[in-house]
Design a protein around this motif. Structure first.
Motif, PDB file in Angstrom:
ATOM      1  N   ASP A   1      12.617 -65.576 -81.879  1.00 15.17           N
ATOM      2  CA  ASP A   1      12.649 -64.613 -80.235  1.00 15.17           C
ATOM      3  C   ASP A   1      11.192 -64.004 -79.369  1.00 15.17           C
ATOM      4  O   ASP A   1      11.105 -64.475 -78.702  1.00 15.17           O
ATOM      5  CB  ASP A   1      13.389 -63.647 -80.276  1.00 15.17           C
ATOM      6  CG  ASP A   1      14.859 -63.955 -81.048  1.00 15.17           C
ATOM      7  OD1 ASP A   1      15.227 -65.408 -80.336  1.00 15.17           O
ATOM      8  OD2 ASP A   1      15.469 -62.632 -81.220  1.00 15.17           O
ATOM      9  N   MET A   2      10.276 -63.638 -80.558  1.00 15.42           N
ATOM     10  CA  MET A   2       8.906 -63.412 -80.190  1.00 15.42           C
ATOM     11  C   MET A   2       8.180 -65.111 -79.127  1.00 15.42           C
ATOM     12  O   MET A   2       7.697 -64.351 -78.052  1.00 15.42           O
ATOM     13  CB  MET A   2       8.220 -62.485 -81.390  1.00 15.42           C
ATOM     14  CG  MET A   2       7.060 -62.003 -80.753  1.00 15.42           C
ATOM     15  SD  MET A   2       5.223 -62.233 -81.866  1.00 15.42           S
ATOM     16  CE  MET A   2       5.061 -63.984 -82.503  1.00 15.42           C
ATOM     17  N   TYR A   3       8.490 -65.427 -80.074  1.00 19.01           N
ATOM     18  CA  TYR A   3       7.485 -66.891 -79.756  1.00 19.01           C
ATOM     19  C   TYR A   3       8.479 -67.633 -78.360  1.00 19.01           C
ATOM     20  O   TYR A   3       7.483 -67.954 -76.742  1.00 19.01           O
ATOM     21  CB  TYR A   3       7.747 -67.873 -80.624  1.00 19.01           C
ATOM     22  CG  TYR A   3       6.546 -67.655 -81.494  1.00 19.01           C
ATOM     23  CD1 TYR A   3       5.465 -67.106 -81.407  1.00 19.01           C
ATOM     24  CD2 TYR A   3       6.878 -68.254 -82.774  1.00 19.01           C
ATOM     25  CE1 TYR A   3       4.097 -67.031 -82.480  1.00 19.01           C
ATOM     26  CE2 TYR A   3       6.376 -68.041 -84.063  1.00 19.01           C
ATOM     27  CZ  TYR A   3       5.281 -67.586 -83.315  1.00 19.01           C
ATOM     28  OH  TYR A   3       4.119 -67.476 -84.565  1.00 19.01           O
ATOM     29  N   ILE A   4      10.005 -67.193 -78.101  1.00 18.96           N
ATOM     30  CA  ILE A   4      10.804 -67.567 -76.744  1.00 18.96           C
ATOM     31  C   ILE A   4       9.546 -66.512 -75.366  1.00 18.96           C
ATOM     32  O   ILE A   4       9.582 -67.078 -74.570  1.00 18.96           O
ATOM     33  CB  ILE A   4      11.749 -67.211 -77.493  1.00 18.96           C
ATOM     34  CG1 ILE A   4      12.466 -68.668 -78.289  1.00 18.96           C
ATOM     35  CG2 ILE A   4      12.420 -66.977 -75.752  1.00 18.96           C
ATOM     36  CD1 ILE A   4      13.691 -69.203 -78.281  1.00 18.96           C
ATOM     37  N   ARG A   5      10.124 -65.024 -76.132  1.00 15.01           N
ATOM     38  CA  ARG A   5       9.521 -64.518 -74.562  1.00 15.01           C
ATOM     39  C   ARG A   5       7.770 -64.991 -74.221  1.00 15.01           C
ATOM     40  O   ARG A   5       7.510 -64.389 -73.356  1.00 15.01           O
ATOM     41  CB  ARG A   5       9.338 -63.157 -75.865  1.00 15.01           C
ATOM     42  CG  ARG A   5      10.938 -62.088 -75.359  1.00 15.01           C
ATOM     43  CD  ARG A   5      10.433 -60.880 -75.754  1.00 15.01           C
ATOM     44  NE  ARG A   5      10.245 -59.838 -77.213  1.00 15.01           N
ATOM     45  CZ  ARG A   5      10.715 -60.215 -78.120  1.00 15.01           C
ATOM     46  NH1 ARG A   5      11.966 -60.561 -78.244  1.00 15.01           N
ATOM     47  NH2 ARG A   5       9.552 -59.660 -79.247  1.00 15.01           N
ATOM     48  N   HIS A   6       6.562 -65.325 -75.136  1.00 17.49           N
ATOM     49  CA  HIS A   6       6.123 -65.841 -75.007  1.00 17.49           C
ATOM     50  C   HIS A   6       5.945 -67.074 -74.920  1.00 17.49           C
ATOM     51  O   HIS A   6       4.543 -67.617 -74.178  1.00 17.49           O
ATOM     52  CB  HIS A   6       5.064 -64.816 -76.010  1.00 17.49           C
ATOM     53  CG  HIS A   6       4.386 -63.433 -76.552  1.00 17.49           C
ATOM     54  ND1 HIS A   6       3.653 -63.660 -75.591  1.00 17.49           N
ATOM     55  CD2 HIS A   6       4.989 -63.058 -77.196  1.00 17.49           C
ATOM     56  CE1 HIS A   6       3.762 -61.872 -75.752  1.00 17.49           C
ATOM     57  NE2 HIS A   6       4.925 -61.938 -77.292  1.00 17.49           N
ATOM     58  N   LYS A   7       6.462 -67.947 -74.496  1.00 13.75           N
ATOM     59  CA  LYS A   7       7.176 -68.774 -74.227  1.00 13.75           C
ATOM     60  C   LYS A   7       5.891 -70.425 -74.571  1.00 13.75           C
ATOM     61  O   LYS A   7       5.840 -71.004 -73.954  1.00 13.75           O
ATOM     62  CB  LYS A   7       6.064 -69.071 -72.852  1.00 13.75           C
ATOM     63  CG  LYS A   7       6.928 -68.011 -71.447  1.00 13.75           C
ATOM     64  CD  LYS A   7       7.779 -68.583 -70.996  1.00 13.75           C
ATOM     65  CE  LYS A   7       7.920 -68.395 -69.337  1.00 13.75           C
ATOM     66  NZ  LYS A   7       9.839 -68.296 -69.481  1.00 13.75           N
TER      67      LYS A   7
END
Length: 121
Positions: free
Chosen positions: A5-11
């Motif tokens: 989820d963190m990686y997704i938030r940061h694209k």
């Protein structure tokens, strides 16, 4: 899941996919988790072309075409379908949906052309 989820938030989609696959207990579970992950990423991606590319890369062309059709971005749907063998059968559906949108917009000549081309495919 938290790292993904963190990686997704940061694209950082590739990293999100990597950690998701690493946490899965098998190939089938990994595919399901990656699909869910990409669906989350797509919801936050407002650029339809970028969202469709993500789906095409990780989930397949048909999913990318469906997204573009849902968003009414017919050029993206057609682009994915024509370059992706697994989605090529969707070209008539794309043309019919585009034609339907043209009718709603009062552009009857364009709609007629799209319907003729859809029937020819």
């Amino acid at each position: 899941a938290m790292a993904a989820d963190m990686y997704i938030r940061h694209k950082m989609i590739e990293e999100a996919v990597r950690v998701t696959r690493a946490s899965a207990s098998g190939r089938l579970e990994a595919e399901g988790l990656v699909y869910e992950l990409i669906q989350k990423a797509v919801k936050s991606e407002h650029n339809t072309e970028k969202a469709a590319q993500m789906l095409e890369q990780y989930c397949g062309g048909e999913h990318a075409v469906r997204l573009a059709l849902e968003r009414g971005v017919f050029a993206v749907a057609l682009g994915v379908a024509t370059r992706n063998h697994s989605a090529m059968h969707m070209v008539p559906e794309i043309r019919f949906a585009h034609g339907d949108a043209m009718i709603r917009a009062g552009k009857f000549d364009e709609a007629s052309d799209l319907f003729v081309r859809a029937n020819r495919h």
